[in-house]
Design a protein around this motif. Structure first.
Motif, short mmCIF file in Angstrom:
data_model
loop_
_atom_site.label_atom_id
_atom_site.label_comp_id
_atom_site.label_asym_id
_atom_site.label_seq_id
_atom_site.Cartn_x
_atom_site.Cartn_y
_atom_site.Cartn_z
N ASN A 141 -25.08 -69.73 16.70
CA ASN A 141 -25.46 -71.01 16.07
C ASN A 141 -26.89 -71.41 16.42
O ASN A 141 -27.28 -72.55 16.22
CB ASN A 141 -24.47 -72.12 16.45
N GLN A 161 -17.93 -67.08 28.74
CA GLN A 161 -17.05 -66.31 27.86
C GLN A 161 -15.64 -66.33 28.41
O GLN A 161 -15.35 -65.75 29.45
CB GLN A 161 -17.59 -64.87 27.80
N CYS A 189 -17.70 -70.89 17.35
CA CYS A 189 -18.50 -69.88 16.64
C CYS A 189 -19.25 -68.95 17.58
O CYS A 189 -19.84 -67.97 17.13
CB CYS A 189 -19.43 -70.53 15.62
N ASN A 190 -19.22 -69.25 18.87
CA ASN A 190 -19.91 -68.39 19.84
C ASN A 190 -18.95 -67.63 20.73
O ASN A 190 -19.36 -67.09 21.76
CB ASN A 190 -20.85 -69.25 20.69
N GLN A 191 -17.69 -67.57 20.36
CA GLN A 191 -16.69 -66.94 21.21
C GLN A 191 -16.32 -65.58 20.63
O GLN A 191 -15.69 -65.50 19.58
CB GLN A 191 -15.46 -67.86 21.27
N LYS A 192 -16.73 -64.51 21.30
CA LYS A 192 -16.46 -63.16 20.81
C LYS A 192 -15.39 -62.50 21.65
O LYS A 192 -15.22 -62.81 22.83
CB LYS A 192 -17.73 -62.32 20.91
N PRO A 243 -18.48 -58.88 25.89
CA PRO A 243 -17.21 -58.83 25.15
C PRO A 243 -17.32 -58.09 23.83
O PRO A 243 -16.31 -57.70 23.25
CB PRO A 243 -16.89 -60.31 24.93
N PRO A 269 -19.43 -75.57 18.00
CA PRO A 269 -20.36 -74.66 18.70
C PRO A 269 -19.67 -73.80 19.75
O PRO A 269 -20.24 -72.80 20.18
CB PRO A 269 -21.38 -75.60 19.32
N ILE A 270 -18.48 -74.17 20.19
CA ILE A 270 -17.76 -73.28 21.11
C ILE A 270 -17.06 -72.19 20.30
O ILE A 270 -17.19 -71.00 20.60
CB ILE A 270 -16.76 -74.06 21.99
#
Lengths: 370, 370, 370, 370
Positions: free
Chosen positions: C16, C82, A80-83, C94, A77-78
C-alpha cells in the motif's frame, strides 16, 4: 475541473510502532447535493477496487457534480500487507481468524427509541437527526478507551464513521475467482439496473457484520419502526457491496468499465449531472440470498473447475472434475461432480487443491430476470 | 494393453501419527530397454503434473513399450496439503522455509574415486556400476538413524532413490503464473527439440539441490573425470525439470498436450516404439541460465502485469504498471515500469500486491533459436 | 551524560506504499576510539534484543565512552510485523522462504586484489583502506537499479552498510526455546570470556549469509592473504551473534543482565572506560560448529521436552518423550527418545507438535571448558 | 483390570486423497451406569489434553467403573497438522478463518415441539427420548449429501454425534499462555468444586458454536420449556470446557494432576466407584461470563507480560510493559499499562509482538468465592 483533495486517517499501529494510515480522497461540495462514500480493498487480496477508485478519480475531475464523494482505497492497511507464500492472506485477521468484513458495528438497536422520540418530526428532520445520531454513536465508539477495541474493529469503525456521513455507500470487493455481481438490499432492487453488473444478490435486512449492512440496516429498520407507527418513510440511503471479479488482479482496462458502471448509478442518483454515464444494455439476473448456494467438495482432491463463471448451467451439468490419483488402479481417478439444479455459477475457489468440505462453487438458484 | 501397477512408499509421519504415503505407478518391463522416472507435485501448489501423469497412464496402456516407466504423482504429501488462506503454501517447508526442491542429495563427490577404480572398465560396466553406486549410496542415506534427517530431505531422498534407477528423469513443475518452459542440462540440448515446449533454459553442471541436478550432475561430472583420463564417455542419462505452466490449476485438456510432448521425447529415446508421438513443429528458443533475469519490484504497490508470457518483448517495453494511490495528489499514482533489454517474458508473480523487492518477472535475455 | 541521537533509515516499501523504516541510535564520538555496531530483531520473533538495546541506551547515558556506538532495534520491519496465528512468522520471508539472516553480501572476494595492491601499506593504512573498501562496495550495491535487489537483501545490505563502519559488531538474536549462547569466530575465542554467556560456538571462516560472517569473514580472509605474503596481520575486527534466550519474549530484568554482559565486552575492548562492567565469574564451555548436533524427530507425534536447556546430559539420557495415542492399544503410546552422546542441550523446538524430521534439539558435543 | 478398546472414525480427506481419522477409545459397560465423553485437541495447538487422556486411560484400567467412558484424543486431524512457522496454526481453519470450536450444530430448536409431544411422558422417558432425538438429528446431518457440509462442520458434527450419547461431556482445551480454568454452565455450578481447578467461568445458556454448549444448551432449554408447562425437570446432563493451561506444551506430570481432577468429578458423578479420587482442597473462584474482560493492546509494540496468571491483582496494577523504541528520544519508550479493576489474570497472548488492538489479557472481574 473538480479538485481532488487527499487526506489520511490513522487506523492501526504495528508491533514496531509503525502507524498505518489510509488515504482519503474527497471531491465536490457537501452543500450542493447527496454525499457518496466508496471504499476498496477491505479484504487484502481484493485489490481491483483500488484501480476502480483510480479510474473514478480521473473521471470525476471533469464531470458536473451535485454533492460530494469520499473515496478510500487501501481500506485495510494490515490486510493488504499480510503475505503467506506468494498470495495475500487478507480475508481475515491472521491472528484471530476474524473476517475483516464482519467487524462493523450494528447501530440497529438505536432505532426503537429514536422512532418514539421523533414521532412528530418531519421526514427531513428524521433524515438529518438519524444520520447525526449514527455519526455521533460511531464517534463515541472511537472515543472509548483504546484497550476496549480490537484491531479489526478499530479499522472497521473508522471507516464506518466516514460511511455514515454518506447517503450512498459502495464497498468494492472481489470474489476468489469470480464473475461480477452485486449485493443489493431488497428495498433498493430498482437501483441494481443502473450498474453494469449482470448478477444481483438481493439481501434481507439482517446484520451480519459487513459494511453495506452496517450502513443500510439501521435505515431500513427505521422505516419499519415508523411504519408500525402508521407512518410511511421511504429509505433513501443505499449501500452495496460491489463484487468486481477475481482477487489478486489489477486490470486498468476493466477498471474503466466498472468506474463507468458506478458513475451510471451516481447519475441515476443525481450526484453526477448531465453525464454520459448511462447503464449498459444487458440481461440482468437476480436471486435472493437464501437461494445463493454453496457447493462443498464432496471429497478431497485436485480440482478442474468446469462450470463457466457467469453462465447459466443446467441441472445435471458437471461443476468440477476431481482427480484422485490414489484411486487410479482401484476406484475412480477422475470424478465428474454434478449440480442438481439449474443455476448461474458466480464464483469458484481459488486453488486447485481442496480438502473434503472446501467451498468449490457459489451459485444462483431460482434466479429471475431483474 | 500394458498393465499399470500401483504401490506406495511412506515418506513422512504427521504430529497425530498419520503416515503420509506417495502412490507409485509402474508400467513396462525393466529388462527390455531403458527405465524412465517421472514425478509431479513436489511443490504443493504445482498440481498440473498430476493431471499429466493421469494422461500419460491412460496413453501408456496402449503404446508399444521398450523398457519401463515409474510415475509418481503427489510427490510431496506434506507440501500439497499445507494451506494458508485459500492457496496452497507448498513451495517451502512451512516450518523452516526450506524449498522442498532444494533438498536432494549431491552424489557428485563419488565421482573421483569411482573414476580411478574404473579406469579399465568397459563403458557398459561403468554405466551399470555407477548407477548401482548411486542407488547404494542413496539407500545408505535412508538407512541412517531416523534422527539424522529432516522432513524435506527424507521425502526428497526417498524420491531420489527411485530416480537413480532411471536413465531418463522428468520432474514436472509449474511456475507461479507461467508459460511452458524446460530446464535442460547443457549437454542434453539436442533433446529439448523433442518436447513441445517453446522455451528452454540451458543449465550448467552445478548442483543447487534440485531433482534434475541430483540426477544428471553425477553423470556429467563422471564424464568430465573420465575425460581427464583421456577417455571419451557419452552421458546417456538425462534429467529435466518440465515447467507445465501456472500453479494452482488442473487443466485436463492441456494435460493431453503435455503427455504427448513427453511421449514424443520418450519415442526419441526409444522407450516408446513406433508411436504417433512426434515433436510438434514450432519455434523453439533457448537461453543460458546466466541470462535468465529476475526483475524485482522497484517500489511497493499494486501491480498490473502487462508483458505477455511466452512473448518476445523489446527493450523499453512496459513490464508492469504499479499503482500507488498514496501518491495520487502528490507524485505519480500510475507507474509504468520498463525493461531495458529485448527479452522473452517467461513467468510473473502470482499476486497483484507486492513489496519493494518482490520478484515480478523472470525473462530470457540473449536468447537464441534452438 | 552522553547524548543519544536518533535517526532512521528507510529499508522497504509495502504494497500500500507504506515506507518501512528502522530507528538508528548513536552515542559517543567517532574520533575518540573504536566504533561499535549493535542490532536486534532481524528475525521477527526474536524481540528480546530490543529490550537489551533499551537497557544499553539507558546505561550508555552515564558511562565514560572512548569511541562511539550505533544501536539498531527493530532491524527488520517486515519480519517483526508478519503474523500467522498468534505468533510472529519472522524467521524467513513469508513469500520466498528465504531466511532473513542469510541475505547479507559476501565481500570476501575483494581480498585477493586488495592484498596485492597493499603489499607495501602500513598496518594502519590497511585497516583504514579495507574498511573504506567494504563501505564503498556496499554503497555500490545499494546504488544499483532498484529492480536488481530483492526485499530481504535490501534490508540486509542497508544494515551491513552501517555495520562495516564498525570495529566490533553484535547481532542480537534468540533461539526458539533456548539457553543463552554465543556464535564466535574461532580467531576471537579470547573475547568470549568477557560475555556473561556460558556457552560459545566457535565458527570457522565460512560465509553462510549471516551478519556476523559478513563482517568478520573479509577481515579474517585478509589476514590469511597477507600471511601468504609472509606478513603478520592481527585481525582486530570482531563480530558475534549473541543468542539471548527464547523468542517471543520481552524480559526487562534479564535485559539488564545482557546489557551488562555486552558492556563488559566493550570495557575489554576499551570502548567503555573505567566502568564497573566486568565479566561475571562462571564456567564457560565451547564447542566447534562441526560438533553442534541437530537431533530430528525420529517419528511424528506430540513432544514433551525433557532435557533441560543449558545443562550437561549424559549419553543415553532421554531428550524427549513422544506421545503417540494412535499406538495406545497396539504399539507404544509413550516413546522416550535418547541421545547417544554426552552433550549440553542448547535449544529445542518451540512447538509440542512435530512431524517426523522436525528439528527437536540442538546440542553441544565434544565441548570443552573455555 | 478394565479393557480399553480402540477404534477410529474418518472425518476428513486431504487434497492428495489421504483419509484423516481420529482414534476413539472406550472403556466400561454402557448398561451399568452413566456414559461419559471426553475429547482433546480440537484446536490444533492445544495438545496437553492428549496427555491427560493418556493419563486417564492408564488410570481407568484399574478403577471400579459404573458405566462407560469414550475418550477421543487428536480430535481435529487437520488442525493439529497445520503449521505456519514453528507453531501450530490450529485455532481456525487456515482456509476460511473459522474457529474449529464454533462449528458444532445447535439442536435447541428441537426443544419446543419435543416438550409439547412429551407433556405426559415420565422424566425417564423424556431423558431417553430426548437423547435419542439428539443422536438421530445428528445422524441426519451426517447423512446429508456430502457437498452440503464444510470441512470444519464435518469434523465437529462427527464428534458431536459421539458426545450426544453421553451424560457428561468434557472438552479439553488450553489457552494461549494460561492458568487452568473451567467453563461451566450456570446450572452446573455445584459440579465445579469437584475439579481441581481454581477458576471457573459460569456461562449462560447461549449457543455460540462450542462443543460444551452444543451438549448442554438443548437440555437446559428443555428444562426451561418444561418449566413453562409447570413441570420441574432437573438437568442431569453436564458439559464443560476444561482449560488445562498453555498451548504448545506436553507435560506428563501435570497431566497426572488433571487426570485426577477429572476422575474426582467422575467419582462425584458415580461413574468411578469407591475410588481415591477426591477433590483437592483449594480456594475456588468464579465469575460470570459477562464479567470476563478482554484487555486489548492500546498501542502496537513489544510486550512484557507482568501480571502473573492465576493471581489476584489490584485496580491500578500494571498488566504489561509495552516497549516502543521508536519513541526513545521523543516520547516514551517504556509504557506501563494498568488495569482499572480488581481482577484475576487468567491468560495472556502468546507472542511478545502485538498490533494495536491485539488481545493482551483476559481477566476475571467481579469474581467471588465458589
Amino acid at each position: 475541473m473538480n479538485q481532488i483533495n487527499q487526506t489520511s486517517i490513522q487506523v492501526a499501529e504495528l508491533a514496531n510502532g509503525q502507524a498505518m494510515s489510509i488515504p482519503v480522497f474527497t471531491v465536490g461540495d457537501r452543500n450542493t447535493g447527496p454525499h457518496v462514500y466508496i471504499q476498496a480493498n477491505m479484504h487484502g487480496a481484493e485489490v481491483q477496487g483500488n484501480a476502480v477508485i483510480y479510474a473514478l478519480l480521473e473521471k470525476l475531475k471533469t464531470v458536473r457534480l451535485s454533492g460530494s464523494i469520499t473515496l478510500v482505497p487501501y481500506a485495510n492497511p494490515i490486510g493488504c500487507n499480510q503475505k503467506s507464500g506468494e498470495f495475500t492472506l487478507g480475508r481475515f485477521d491472521p491472528i484471530t481468524g476474524e473476517n475483516w468484513n464482519r467487524m462493523y458495528h450494528d447501530h440497529t438497536h438505536l432505532v426503537e427509541e429514536f422512532a418514539i422520540h421523533h414521532a412528530q418530526s418531519s421526514e427531513q428532520e428524521i433524515r438529518n437527526e438519524f444520520k447525526n445520531l449514527l455519526i455521533k454513536k460511531t464517534d463515541e465508539l472511537l472515543n472509548q478507551p483504546l484497550h476496549t477495541m480490537n484491531t479489526g474493529m478499530r479499522i472497521a469503525v473508522n471507516l464506518q464513521r466516514l460511511a455514515h456521513e454518506a447517503d450512498f455507500v459502495l464497498d468494492l470487493h472481489t470474489g476468489p475467482v469470480s464473475s461480477k455481481h452485486l449485493y443489493c438490499p431488497e428495498y433498493a432492487q430498482a437501483s441494481a439496473a443502473y450498474f453494469n453488473i449482470p448478477h444481483t444478490l438481493l439481501i434481507p435486512n439482517e446484520f451480519d457484520g459487513a459494511m453495506d449492512e452496517a450502513c443500510f440496516c439501521p435505515w431500513w429498520a427505521l422505516s419499519e419502526a415508523l411504519k408500525k407507527q402508521g407512518r410511511q418513510f421511504d429509505v433513501i440511503n443505499e449501500a452495496f457491496t460491489v463484487e468486481l471479479g477475481s482477487q489478486e488482479q489489477i486490470d486498468l482496462q476493466d477498471a474503466q468499465l466498472d468506474a463507468n458502471s458506478i458513475l451510471s448509478y451516481l447519475t441515476y442518483k443525481e450526484v453526477i449531472l448531465e453525464g454520459d454515464y448511462q447503464p449498459a444494455s444487458m440481461n440482468r439476473y437476480a436471486c435472493y440470498l437464501k437461494n445463493y448456494k454453496t457447493f462443498y467438495a464432496p471429497m478431497g482432491g485436485m480440482v478442474e473447475y468446469v462450470a463457466p463463471l457467469g453462465e447459466h448451467i443446467n441441472a445435471g451439468d458437471t461443476l468440477v472434475n476431481i482427480l484422485r490419483m490414489d484411486k487410479y488402479v482401484q476406484g475412480e481417478a477422475l470424478n465428474p461432480i454434478k449440480f442438481e439444479h439449474d443455476a448461474i455459477a458466480i464464483l469458484h475457489f481459488a486453488s486447485a487443491s481442496v480438502n473434503q468440505g472446501t467451498e468449490l462453487y457459489k451459485l444462483f438458484t431460482n434466479y429471475f430476470e431483474l
